[in-house]
Design a protein around this motif. Structure first.
Motif, mmCIF file in Angstrom:
data_model
loop_
_atom_site.group_PDB
_atom_site.id
_atom_site.type_symbol
_atom_site.label_atom_id
_atom_site.label_comp_id
_atom_site.label_asym_id
_atom_site.label_seq_id
_atom_site.Cartn_x
_atom_site.Cartn_y
_atom_site.Cartn_z
ATOM 1 N N ASP A 1 0.826 -1.208 0.000
ATOM 2 C CA ASP A 1 0.000 0.000 0.000
ATOM 3 C C ASP A 1 0.866 1.267 0.000
ATOM 4 O O ASP A 1 0.609 2.205 -0.765
ATOM 5 N N ILE A 2 1.890 1.293 0.851
ATOM 6 C CA ILE A 2 2.776 2.461 0.907
ATOM 7 C C ILE A 2 3.424 2.690 -0.461
ATOM 8 O O ILE A 2 3.498 3.822 -0.951
ATOM 9 N N ALA A 3 3.893 1.616 -1.085
ATOM 10 C CA ALA A 3 4.548 1.734 -2.392
ATOM 11 C C ALA A 3 3.584 2.258 -3.455
ATOM 12 O O ALA A 3 3.975 3.055 -4.325
ATOM 13 N N LEU A 4 2.333 1.835 -3.411
ATOM 14 C CA LEU A 4 1.357 2.295 -4.397
ATOM 15 C C LEU A 4 1.055 3.787 -4.229
ATOM 16 O O LEU A 4 0.897 4.513 -5.215
ATOM 17 N N TRP A 5 0.976 4.253 -2.981
ATOM 18 C CA TRP A 5 0.800 5.684 -2.749
ATOM 19 C C TRP A 5 2.018 6.469 -3.244
ATOM 20 O O TRP A 5 1.889 7.559 -3.812
ATOM 21 N N ASP A 6 3.201 5.898 -3.036
ATOM 22 C CA ASP A 6 4.425 6.540 -3.524
ATOM 23 C C ASP A 6 4.386 6.670 -5.043
ATOM 24 O O ASP A 6 4.727 7.725 -5.611
ATOM 25 N N ILE A 7 3.947 5.624 -5.712
ATOM 26 C CA ILE A 7 3.831 5.645 -7.177
ATOM 27 C C ILE A 7 2.839 6.709 -7.634
ATOM 28 O O ILE A 7 3.122 7.490 -8.567
ATOM 29 N N LYS A 8 1.692 6.769 -6.992
ATOM 30 C CA LYS A 8 0.671 7.737 -7.421
ATOM 31 C C LYS A 8 1.177 9.170 -7.244
ATOM 32 O O LYS A 8 0.990 10.024 -8.132
ATOM 33 N N GLY A 9 1.831 9.431 -6.109
ATOM 34 C CA GLY A 9 2.359 10.775 -5.899
ATOM 35 C C GLY A 9 3.426 11.129 -6.917
ATOM 36 O O GLY A 9 3.470 12.260 -7.436
ATOM 37 N N LYS A 10 4.288 10.160 -7.237
ATOM 38 C CA LYS A 10 5.339 10.418 -8.228
ATOM 39 C C LYS A 10 4.756 10.643 -9.620
ATOM 40 O O LYS A 10 5.235 11.491 -10.381
ATOM 41 N N LEU B 1 1.888 11.922 -10.355
ATOM 42 C CA LEU B 1 1.222 13.223 -10.403
ATOM 43 C C LEU B 1 2.152 14.373 -10.025
ATOM 44 O O LEU B 1 1.779 15.545 -10.162
ATOM 45 N N GLY B 2 3.359 14.038 -9.522
ATOM 46 C CA GLY B 2 4.322 15.071 -9.173
ATOM 47 C C GLY B 2 4.003 15.823 -7.900
ATOM 48 O O GLY B 2 4.397 16.990 -7.752
ATOM 49 N N VAL B 3 3.295 15.170 -6.955
ATOM 50 C CA VAL B 3 2.922 15.833 -5.699
ATOM 51 C C VAL B 3 3.211 14.899 -4.527
ATOM 52 O O VAL B 3 3.233 13.674 -4.673
ATOM 53 N N PRO B 4 3.431 15.457 -3.329
ATOM 54 C CA PRO B 4 3.579 14.607 -2.154
ATOM 55 C C PRO B 4 2.258 13.938 -1.812
ATOM 56 O O PRO B 4 1.177 14.447 -2.142
ATOM 57 N N ILE B 5 2.338 12.797 -1.143
ATOM 58 C CA ILE B 5 1.135 12.035 -0.803
ATOM 59 C C ILE B 5 0.172 12.858 0.036
ATOM 60 O O ILE B 5 -1.052 12.760 -0.131
ATOM 61 N N LEU C 1 7.746 16.916 4.491
ATOM 62 C CA LEU C 1 8.337 16.371 3.270
ATOM 63 C C LEU C 1 7.589 16.950 2.074
ATOM 64 O O LEU C 1 6.357 16.879 2.013
ATOM 65 N N THR C 2 8.314 17.513 1.120
ATOM 66 C CA THR C 2 7.663 18.217 0.013
ATOM 67 C C THR C 2 7.891 17.576 -1.356
ATOM 68 O O THR C 2 7.266 17.986 -2.339
ATOM 69 N N GLY C 3 8.767 16.569 -1.437
ATOM 70 C CA GLY C 3 9.008 15.913 -2.716
ATOM 71 C C GLY C 3 7.838 15.050 -3.134
ATOM 72 O O GLY C 3 6.945 14.742 -2.340
#
Length: 386
Positions: free
Chosen positions: A91-100, A102-106, A344-346
């Motif tokens: 789940d954490i990895a999938l949220w990381d993928i979605k944020g990346k 879209l170019g926004v932090p989770i 965290l802003t990345g």
């Protein structure tokens, strides 16, 4: 039409000192990182992660909640530390993928931050006042304004009031350094001793007492909550909102401590933040684990109105050759100033994992026996809680 972003690979990496990282790659070449660390149960979680990989490769990585529900419900048997830890990493990895993607932090995807920085605390150990004072001063030098310590060092399951007084003196010594202090009971003592120790600590004024009794005792913890004025914290050994329900309904806790790597990931931690808020319970996620776990916690901490404080395992030393900052490309994202870490802003989790180092360390230690927790015994030789 949106380009499909399907899961093509799910890998796990067992890395020092005792962590299990999860790497998910998609058809668009996006890589997300999760953490499924469950100390002392590494092989079991690896097996559960392999099962998830066999099921979800080929699925749409954007449909996080559908994957969560299928991972949780579709096999009839559900919950518990092993299955939920495996699900957490995915789940954490999938949220990381979605944020990346879209170019926004989770935290932007969760509605946006309500605070600019996160209050944090670190752990100190030791069985003498001099030991804990030394540890407290070292934490203060790292930038912490709050710490957590063992409140039951040297106590048997049932013990004398004199031994309780020794525990109180250790807490008092740390307070004298000028730090806020949380006191962890680890569920090690009988409810009679827990009552005596909790009452004795009231005069010292800790931030909270953690796991005063084992998490199998919701009724007894509720009784204790009515007896003492110190906030009661627990939750690292509860694995979903369903596990928290009896504690909330019995008014047994003041501070919820779910672990994002055990409770079902960012999805469930976010739900737990809202759920506990309805009972006027504060959120202080448990996170004595790796950098991915901490970053995932922080994404929810930033949006949860009831957030209180975040555990952070910035170690003073590790014998295993790795610590919280080892696998980060830029360790400064976790810099502590005046007891806080900046938001965290990345994109995604907001951290960059040093993948070559992860692969190198995993390969180097592949033949070693996974980490096992220490075994504690009391003065009579009987087993005590870790």
């Amino acid at each position: 039409m949106t380009t499909p972003n399907t899961i093509v690979k799910i890998e796990t990496f067992r890395v020092p000192p005792r962590w299990l990282f999860v790497r998910v790659e998609t058809s668009l070449g996006i890589v997300g990182w999760g953490e499924s660390t469950l100390e002392g149960h590494t092989e079991a979680v690896e097996g559960a992660c392999a099962d998830l990989a066999s099921r979800f490769v080929g699925w749409d990585a954007e449909r996080i909640q559908e994957i969560w529900q299928h991972a949780y419900r579709a096999r009839f048997y559900r919950g518990g530390p092993v299955l939920m830890s495996a699900l957490s990493g995915l789940d954490i990895a999938l949220w990381d993928i979605k944020g990346k993607r879209l170019g926004v932090p989770i935290h932007n995807l969760l509605g946006g931050a309500v605070r600019a920085r996160i209050k944090v605390y670190g752990w100190i150990g030791g069985d003498r006042p001099a030991d804990v004072v030394e540890g407290a001063r070292a934490r203060a030098a790292q930038g912490f304004a709050a710490v957590k310590m063992n409140g039951t060092e040297g106590l048997g399951w049932v013990d004398s009031p004199d031994r309780v007084a020794e525990c109180v003196e250790r807490v008092r010594a740390v307070k004298a350094v000028g730090l806020d202090v949380g006191v962890d009971f680890h569920g090690r003592v009988h409810k009679g001793v827990a009552k005596v120790l909790a009452r004795a600590l009231e005069a010292v004024g800790p931030l909270f007492i953690e796991e005063p009794l084992l998490p199998t005792q919701p009724e007894e913890i509720a009784d204790l909550a009515k007896m003492v004025a110190i906030p009661i914290a627990l939750g690292e050994r509860l694995y979903s909102r369903f596990d928290f329900r009896p504690y909330l309904e019995r008014r047994a806790l003041d501070i919820a401590q779910p672990d994002v790597s055990h409770c079902g990931g960012i999805s469930e931690l976010y739900r737990l933040a809202a759920y506990t808020e309805t009972y006027d319970v504060a959120l202080a996620p448990h996170a004595p684990l790796g950098p991915i776990s901490l970053a995932a916690c922080m994404q929810v901490d930033l949006v949860a109105q009831n957030f209180f404080i975040q555990e952070m395992s910035l170690q003073m030393h590790y014998n295993e050759g790795a610590d919280l900052l080892t696998y980060l490309v830029d360790p400064s994202v976790f810099a502590i100033k005046d007891g806080y870490v900046e938001a965290l802003t990345g994109p995604g989790l907001g951290i960059d994992i040093n993948e070559p180092l992860v692969r190198e360390m995993a390969a180097k230690h592949a033949e070693e026996k996974p980490w096992r927790n220490a075994v504690f015994t009391g003065p009579d030789g009987a087993l005590q809680e870790w």
